[in-house]
Scaffold this active site. Structure first.
Site, short mmCIF file in Angstrom:
data_model
loop_
_atom_site.label_atom_id
_atom_site.label_comp_id
_atom_site.label_asym_id
_atom_site.label_seq_id
_atom_site.Cartn_x
_atom_site.Cartn_y
_atom_site.Cartn_z
N ASP A 86 38.67 47.97 45.79
CA ASP A 86 39.78 47.57 46.79
C ASP A 86 41.24 48.18 45.80
O ASP A 86 41.51 47.83 44.63
CB ASP A 86 40.11 46.03 46.47
N TYR B 178 49.37 50.26 44.30
CA TYR B 178 49.02 50.43 42.95
C TYR B 178 48.80 51.87 42.22
O TYR B 178 48.69 51.85 41.06
CB TYR B 178 47.45 49.78 42.93
N LYS C 190 45.89 49.82 51.50
CA LYS C 190 46.80 48.80 52.06
C LYS C 190 48.17 49.41 52.27
O LYS C 190 48.63 50.29 51.65
CB LYS C 190 47.04 47.44 51.22
N HIS D 172 49.73 45.08 53.78
CA HIS D 172 49.82 44.34 52.48
C HIS D 172 50.50 43.15 52.42
O HIS D 172 50.13 42.00 51.70
CB HIS D 172 50.77 45.41 51.41
P1 NAD Z 1 42.01 38.60 38.74
O1 NAD Z 1 42.02 37.11 38.88
O2 NAD Z 1 40.83 39.59 39.13
O3 NAD Z 1 42.26 38.82 37.12
C1 NAD Z 1 41.95 40.07 36.45
C2 NAD Z 1 42.32 39.82 35.02
O4 NAD Z 1 41.31 38.67 34.77
C3 NAD Z 1 41.91 40.93 34.08
O5 NAD Z 1 43.01 41.88 34.06
C4 NAD Z 1 41.47 40.33 32.77
O6 NAD Z 1 42.56 39.94 31.92
C5 NAD Z 1 40.77 39.08 33.21
N1 NAD Z 1 39.21 39.22 33.28
C6 NAD Z 1 38.56 40.14 34.25
N2 NAD Z 1 37.31 39.78 34.09
C7 NAD Z 1 37.07 39.00 32.99
C8 NAD Z 1 36.01 38.45 32.25
N3 NAD Z 1 34.90 38.58 32.67
N4 NAD Z 1 36.35 37.57 31.17
C9 NAD Z 1 37.61 37.21 31.02
N5 NAD Z 1 38.66 37.72 31.43
C10 NAD Z 1 38.55 38.54 32.56
O7 NAD Z 1 43.44 39.01 39.23
P2 NAD Z 1 44.05 40.43 40.08
O8 NAD Z 1 43.73 41.72 39.42
O9 NAD Z 1 45.45 40.17 40.37
O10 NAD Z 1 43.19 40.25 41.41
C11 NAD Z 1 42.00 41.01 41.76
C12 NAD Z 1 42.36 42.27 42.74
O11 NAD Z 1 42.85 41.68 44.08
C13 NAD Z 1 43.41 43.13 42.33
O12 NAD Z 1 42.87 44.12 41.15
C14 NAD Z 1 43.89 44.08 43.64
O13 NAD Z 1 42.66 44.94 43.97
C15 NAD Z 1 43.71 42.56 44.48
N6 NAD Z 1 45.12 42.05 44.74
C16 NAD Z 1 45.72 42.11 46.01
C17 NAD Z 1 46.89 41.35 46.18
C18 NAD Z 1 47.64 41.53 47.60
O14 NAD Z 1 48.56 41.05 47.66
N7 NAD Z 1 46.71 41.65 48.57
C19 NAD Z 1 47.74 40.92 45.00
C20 NAD Z 1 47.18 40.72 43.76
C21 NAD Z 1 45.72 41.39 43.59
#
Ligand code: NAD
Length: 278
Positions: free
Chosen positions: A52, A57, A82, A115
């Site tokens: 994704d 990004y 997106k 988005h």
């Molecule tokens: P997430 O909830 O996936 O959190 C990621 C963070 O959690 C990492 O940076 C790390 O600090 C921690 N983490 C990951 N794996 C772990 C583990 N096994 N143990 C401990 N800590 C861990 O948050 P995100 O990145 O905001 O969301 C995931 C994805 O969703 C994004 O990368 C993106 O692709 C998408 N996204 C979309 C939107 C949108 O507006 N459409 C907004 C935000 C994110």
């Protein structure tokens, strides 16, 4: 077209008949360049078949490169990108898509999302996504950060139901009403921020469940969403975490623990909140 996802082959069926792997790697805030490329490569090695990304990004070209370097057949990996807010509107959306597709270096994109529900523009943007889908440049089309009212407006105006709505969703932002609405319209809900960006991984209810099941808090949070039929796209650039986050399909959370996790909602948004978008 037959699509197979050899290692983590659990998928959901979209309302256009296509299948989408229930686990994907998110790459928001994965630093463009070697870090993002490496994360995607590790994920593909671990069996992820869904990535994704987004124009926003700034790492679409890294995703494309990692994909090609993996040697996997194009059709075996599901790629989402997106349309960014500045590019909304019919013609700008078509142009922005083409630029994304080129950066990715792909002939087609599996899923293209609006988005954000940009007021005054989202209906024209949606119309552009339908054009792209008709032309075969995009397989499935959907939206992100849409609430019930945004979805209803889009469906009423276009007569086309988005395949996916990607929204922030976790036990701490348990948007039950939105999930039920999506389900009733045949829209797959995809969760971003499924790990609350790490903020609630040490919450006692999550930690207790994890300890009892012999799993990690991250696996419990992700498995909770999977058991609700939601697609998850956890982000990490660390190999061990990418692997940890993929081990979701060989255990389940018992009903009593699911109920406990269901009750943790505190309206926690880690990114943005579309509630004030008219
Ligand atoms: P997430 O909830 O996936 O959190 C990621 C963070 O959690 C990492 O940076 C790390 O600090 C921690 N983490 C990951 N794996 C772990 C583990 N096994 N143990 C401990 N800590 C861990 O948050 P995100 O990145 O905001 O969301 C995931 C994805 O969703 C994004 O990368 C993106 O692709 C998408 N996204 C979309 C939107 C949108 O507006 N459409 C907004 C935000 C994110």
């Amino acid at each position: 077209m037959k699509t197979t996802y050899p290692a983590l082959d659990v998928s959901v069926t979209l309302n256009d008949g296509r299948r989408m792997p229930q686990l994907g790697l998110g790459v928001y805030q994965s630093e463009p360049g070697p870090a993002a490329r490496q994360a995607v490569k590790w994920a593909l090695e671990a069996g992820y078949r869904h990535i994704d990304t987004a124009k926003r990004y700034d790492n679409e070209s890294d995703v494309g490169e990692a994909l090609r370097e993996s040697g996997l057949p194009r059709e075996s990996v599901f790629v989402t990108t997106k349309l960014w807010n500045d590019d909304q509107g019919y013609e700008p959306a078509l142009k922005a898509f083409e630029a994304s597709r080129k950066r990715l270096g792909l002939e087609y994109v599996d899923l293209y999302l609006l988005h954000w529900p940009v007021p005054g523009k989202r209906l024209d943007s949606w119309s552009a996504l339908r054009t792209l889908q008709r032309e075969g440049r995009v397989r499935s089309i959907g939206v992100s950060n849409f609430l019930e009212r945004h979805l209803s407006e889009l469906i009423e105006d276009s007569g086309v139901v988005p395949a996916v709505n990607q929204v922030e969703f976790s036990p701490f932002l348990h948007q039950k009403g939105l999930l039920e609405f999506c389900r009733s319209r045949g829209i797959v809900l995809e969760s971003y921020g499924p790990l609350t960006q790490g903020l609630r991984l040490s919450h006692p209810a999550v930690a207790d469940t994890a300890a009892r099941l012999g799993r990690t808090p991250a696996q419990v949070m992700l498995r909770w969403a999977v058991q609700h039929g939601i697609v998850v796209i956890p982000k990490s650039v660390r190999r061990e975490r990418i692997e940890e986050n993929s081990r979701l399909f060989d255990f389940s959370i018992p009903p009593a623990d699911m109920r406990r996790l269901d009750g943790l909602d505190e309206g926690l948004h880690t990114e943005w909140d579309p509630k004030d978008v008219p």
